[in-house]
Design an enzyme around this catalytic site. Structure first.
Site, mmCIF file in Angstrom:
data_model
loop_
_atom_site.group_PDB
_atom_site.id
_atom_site.type_symbol
_atom_site.label_atom_id
_atom_site.label_comp_id
_atom_site.label_asym_id
_atom_site.label_seq_id
_atom_site.Cartn_x
_atom_site.Cartn_y
_atom_site.Cartn_z
ATOM 1 N N PHE A 122 -12.363 -7.277 13.261
ATOM 2 C CA PHE A 122 -11.270 -7.712 12.386
ATOM 3 C C PHE A 122 -10.870 -6.611 11.397
ATOM 4 C CE2 PHE A 122 -9.792 -9.858 8.455
ATOM 5 C CZ PHE A 122 -8.590 -10.320 8.960
ATOM 6 N N GLN A 123 -9.593 -6.359 11.328
ATOM 7 C CA GLN A 123 -9.030 -5.339 10.441
ATOM 8 C C GLN A 123 -9.687 -3.972 10.618
ATOM 9 O OE1 GLN A 123 -8.702 -6.946 6.398
ATOM 10 N NE2 GLN A 123 -6.668 -7.735 6.925
ATOM 11 N N LYS A 155 -17.872 -0.982 4.972
ATOM 12 C CA LYS A 155 -18.345 -1.933 3.960
ATOM 13 C C LYS A 155 -19.863 -1.880 3.783
ATOM 14 C CE LYS A 155 -17.522 -6.754 2.682
ATOM 15 N NZ LYS A 155 -16.961 -8.014 3.183
ATOM 16 N N MET A 190 24.061 9.427 3.780
ATOM 17 C CA MET A 190 23.896 10.747 4.394
ATOM 18 C C MET A 190 24.054 10.653 5.911
ATOM 19 S SD MET A 190 23.559 13.898 3.773
ATOM 20 C CE MET A 190 22.706 14.483 2.312
ATOM 21 N N GLU A 208 0.823 -1.223 0.000
ATOM 22 C CA GLU A 208 0.000 0.000 0.000
ATOM 23 C C GLU A 208 0.848 1.260 0.000
ATOM 24 O OE1 GLU A 208 -0.563 -2.601 1.973
ATOM 25 O OE2 GLU A 208 -2.666 -3.184 1.794
#
Lengths: 578, 181
Positions: free
Chosen positions: A119-120, A169, A478, A57
């Site tokens: 969930f999630q 959803k 760096m 993602e």
């Protein structure tokens, strides 16, 4: 009155229809349970939208970012709830810091499970508040088209930024019975005010400009976003001012122009920083005076008057208090300002600055191994400075900024404010989708590249002819440079031993790979990469391990304390900034 | 009386730190999450919110906020602009005592067990124009309202008696004259 019967659809379909009407070409994303209705709608709704499945993602957000920076149009991301949305945070923050328009659609648990650790489930609305321009948690199916329009309006107007839309959803899969054309309603948001500029501030700015003997123009990303290139050129010519640009402003004024002094700030050119230290007027067009360019704030341009042309009033006086603040769109401001500006003659001042250009040119050693600067210098020459360059963050980024001179806007794509490693390569994928006919070069270090290299698969699948230039010094260079200069050369957490063979890795993905080891081979091998357009090509350049970037202004130090070459004495640890 | 109330209110605070602080008013969208956006701005810059009053506006689509803020005054103008920049904030203003009216209300529960102090307490209440809103054998609840310094003064005097607890509404502000709040 007969009302045309609306075809039956669910919320997700109404949303995708709206995105199509808003002109979305690409959606970058990753599927998952809570986003299923939206993914299904991509298949069932007739649209021009093409979905790009990424491998992570974060990659999706950087691709959307690269797409946005190459076109000025918002990049769109679609992910699922919980970890899917969580993985977008770095990309959203990157876009917010650099004023990039982006829309992030995240699936979410059903509304009646929110707050119950389902969930999630993650409170992505709450989590993202500090890193977005605005966000929405949609609870009504019929609101979806309106929210999408509002999100696009917010993301693309005023000072652009990312907008997240969290879609539970049940909201996306319930029947849609509302108005697809519902108008936006944002009483607290008035970006049109930026077009209406206080004329007294412009008059005062013009007075200071006409009085100035040693003016300098500082061009930032805001000038590019406003499309003020022509006005900026006119201002530079009429005021005979050297023009410096910020990292994100690279290209808004052609860097090969005689008036250009290149980038300023921590690793800017010596002549840009000297010009800032000696000018009597600084005209800042669309830069927010980032700490990387001002160093020690109370010593920045202490000898000069400062004009700050800025669209975001919350940026005025935040770092530097200007003598004149012109709040509004940079293009509109310059258009109204120019008629009041007299033709100046600053030949002596320009001559003086040119002296600095001759005295302190950017350079690099040609012996003792392959230098990143040489690779960047040569690819600049081979592409006539016309390629789209994306970068990661670190030494390679600063050298790319110094040696790849940009001639036009929207061709330099680099994570500035956030300093996000892993940004450059996925951003190049987004830019190549946006500009299929242009040469896109992703300049990365071996550290940052490994953070998002899984997206090689995405580039291979779509046969994107991206040149992935891995400037490999087997170090987080760096950070190592800072440890060398400020921490008695004690290396800690910077040695990337165990790097893979990048060419073999590329080949495992079906990507062409090229190694460069000798300075003499650079031109030939780069040309070979530029000539290959059947898909991505990875060039692994084995570079000198312990080179340092100069000039350098230690963080938080004054510009006049710039180090043009390695210091001979021990340096104090910087304390003014990170 | 067997009941004991343990509360930090029993020990008087030095002076409520909203005094000398800054008073901001905001007109905002009446939606979930708006307060989170605002509070994050203050927290990030190490400002403390000393008092906060939120209520629905006359137009129910909007809410009114009054915030009492303490923190570095030098950064405040920029914080106000950052709040104003929020999409959900219609406007944000700072108000000073001379261009605005500030009021708050306090409820003070005082123990009057035994009854001998009751008359003295009632005299203080009367002096400040307060009201007794609950009275039992052992305690009374006093309501005091007015400018914050008047409420402070009343509580300061009541501190000489046995205060069980105090609750303050936090200040509400309205701009004087034609100016909007």
């Amino acid at each position: 009155m007969a009302i045309a019967k609306q075809e039956e659809m669910d919320g997700a379909q109404a949303l995708i229809k709206t995105l199509n009407e808003l002109g979305v070409e690409y959606i970058f994303g990753y599927s998952g349970g809570a986003a299923l209705p939206m993914f299904d709608a991509l298949e069932t709704v007739e649209s021009n939208i093409k979905f790009v499945l990424t491998r992570h993602e974060q990659g999706a957000t950087h691709m959307a970012d690269g797409y946005a920076r190459a076109t000025g149009k918002p990049g769109v991301v679609l992910v699922t709830s919980g970890p899917g949305a969580g993985n977008t945070i770095t990309g959203i923050m990157t876009a917010q810091m650099d004023s990039v328009p982006m829309i992030i659609l995240s699936g979410q648990q059903v509304t009646w499970m929110l707050g119950k650790d389902a969930f999630q489930e993650a409170d992505i609305f709450g989590i993202t508040i500090p890193v977005v321009k605005h966000n929405f948690l949609v609870r009504e199916t019929n609101e979806l088209p309106k929210v999408a329009r509002e999100a696009f309006h917010i993301a693309t107007t005023g000072r652009p930024g990312p907008v997240l839309i969290d879609v539970p959803k049940n909201v996306s899969q319930s029947p849609f019975t509302g108005d697809l054309d519902a108008q936006i309603d944002l009483p607290g948001y008035n970006p049109e005010k930026a077009m209406d500029i206080d004329s007294s501030s412009l008059e005062e700015a013009a007075r200071l400009i006409n009085l100035a003997k040693k003016p300098v123009i500082l061009a930032g990303h805001g000038a590019m976003i406003a499309g003020a290139e022509a006005e900026l050129m006119e201002l530079a010519n009429r005021t005979e001012s050297p023009v410096t640009s910020t990292l994100l402003g690279k290209g808004v004024f052609p860097e090969s122009h005689p008036l250009s002094v290149g980038m300023l700030g921590m690793h800017g050119t010596a002549y840009a920083n000297k010009a800032i230290c000696e000018c009597d007027l600084l005209i800042n067009v669309g830069s927010r005076f980032d700490d990387r360019i001002i160093g020690q704030a109370d010593k920045f341009c202490a000898q000069a008057k400062i004009i700050h042309i800025e669209i975001d009033s919350a940026e005025v006086g935040k770092m530097i208090v200007p003598d004149v603040a012109v709040v509004g769109d940079a293009k509109v401001a310059l258009k109204q300002l120019l008629p009041m500006i007299e033709q100046a003659d600053h030949a002596d001042w320009l001559e003086h600055i040119n002296g600095y250009k001759k005295k302190y040119p950017l350079g690099y050693k040609k012996q003792g191994g392959l230098r990143m600067q040489q690779v960047l210098d040569e690819i600049h020459e081979l592409t006539n400075g016309e390629a789209i360059i994306t970068t990661d963050v670190g030494q390679h980024q600063m050298w790319a900024a110094q040696f790849y001179l940009n001639e036009a806007s929207f061709k330099w794509i680099s994570s500035g404010g956030a300093g996000t490693m892993g940004f450059g390569f996925p951003a190049a994928i987004g830019a190549q989708f946006a500009c299929p006919d242009e040469t896109v070069i992703a300049v990365a270090g071996d550290g940052g590249f490994q953070m998002t290299l899984c997206e090689i698969a995405t580039a291979v699948i779509h046969k994107l002819p991206i040149k992935i230039l891995v400037l490999n010094n087997h170090y987080l260079g760096m950070v190592r440079q800072w440890q060398e200069l400020f921490f008695d050369n004690r290396e800690s957490g910077v040695d990337l031993e165990g790097n893979p063979d990048f060419v073999k890795l590329a080949e495992a993905y079906g990507c062409k790979g090229i190694n460069i080891k000798r300075p003499a081979d650079v031109k030939k091998k780069l040309q070979e990469a530029l000539d290959y357009n059947d898909g991505p090509v990875l060039i692994n350049a084995e570079c000198v391990k312990t080179d340092n970037v100069f000039p350098m202004i230690p963080a938080g130090a004054a510009l006049e304390d710039m180090l043009i070459e390695p210091p001979k004495h021990k340096m104090a640890k910087p304390v003014g900034s990170t | 009386m067997s009941r004991t109330i343990t509360t930090s209110d029993k020990k008087p605070a030095p002076r409520p730190d909203i005094i000398g602080g800054h008073t901001l008013s905001m007109y905002v969208n009446n939606k979930p999450g708006v307060l989170m956006r605002i509070c994050q701005i203050f927290a990030r810059r190490a400002y403390n919110i000393d008092s906060l009053v939120v209520s629905q506006g006359r137009d129910p689509r909007f809410s009114r906020l009054t915030l009492g803020i303490s923190g570095d005054p030098a950064g405040l103008p920029q914080i106000i602009l950052q709040c104003d920049k929020l999409i959900d904030v219609i406007h944000c203003f700072e108000h000073t005592p001379d261009n605005s009216v500030v009021r708050e209300l306090a409820l003070v529960k005082v123990s009057v067990e035994g009854g001998e102090k009751r008359t003295e307490v009632l005299q203080i209440v009367e002096h400040f124009g307060g009201k007794t809103v609950d009275l039992s054998e052992a305690s009374m609840i006093i309501r005091v309202e007015g400018a914050s310094d008047k409420v402070d003064a009343a509580i300061r005097l009541l501190n000489n008696y046995d205060i069980i607890e105090t609750v303050r509404t936090g200040k509400v502000v309205m701009a004087r004259g034609e100016q909007s709040t």
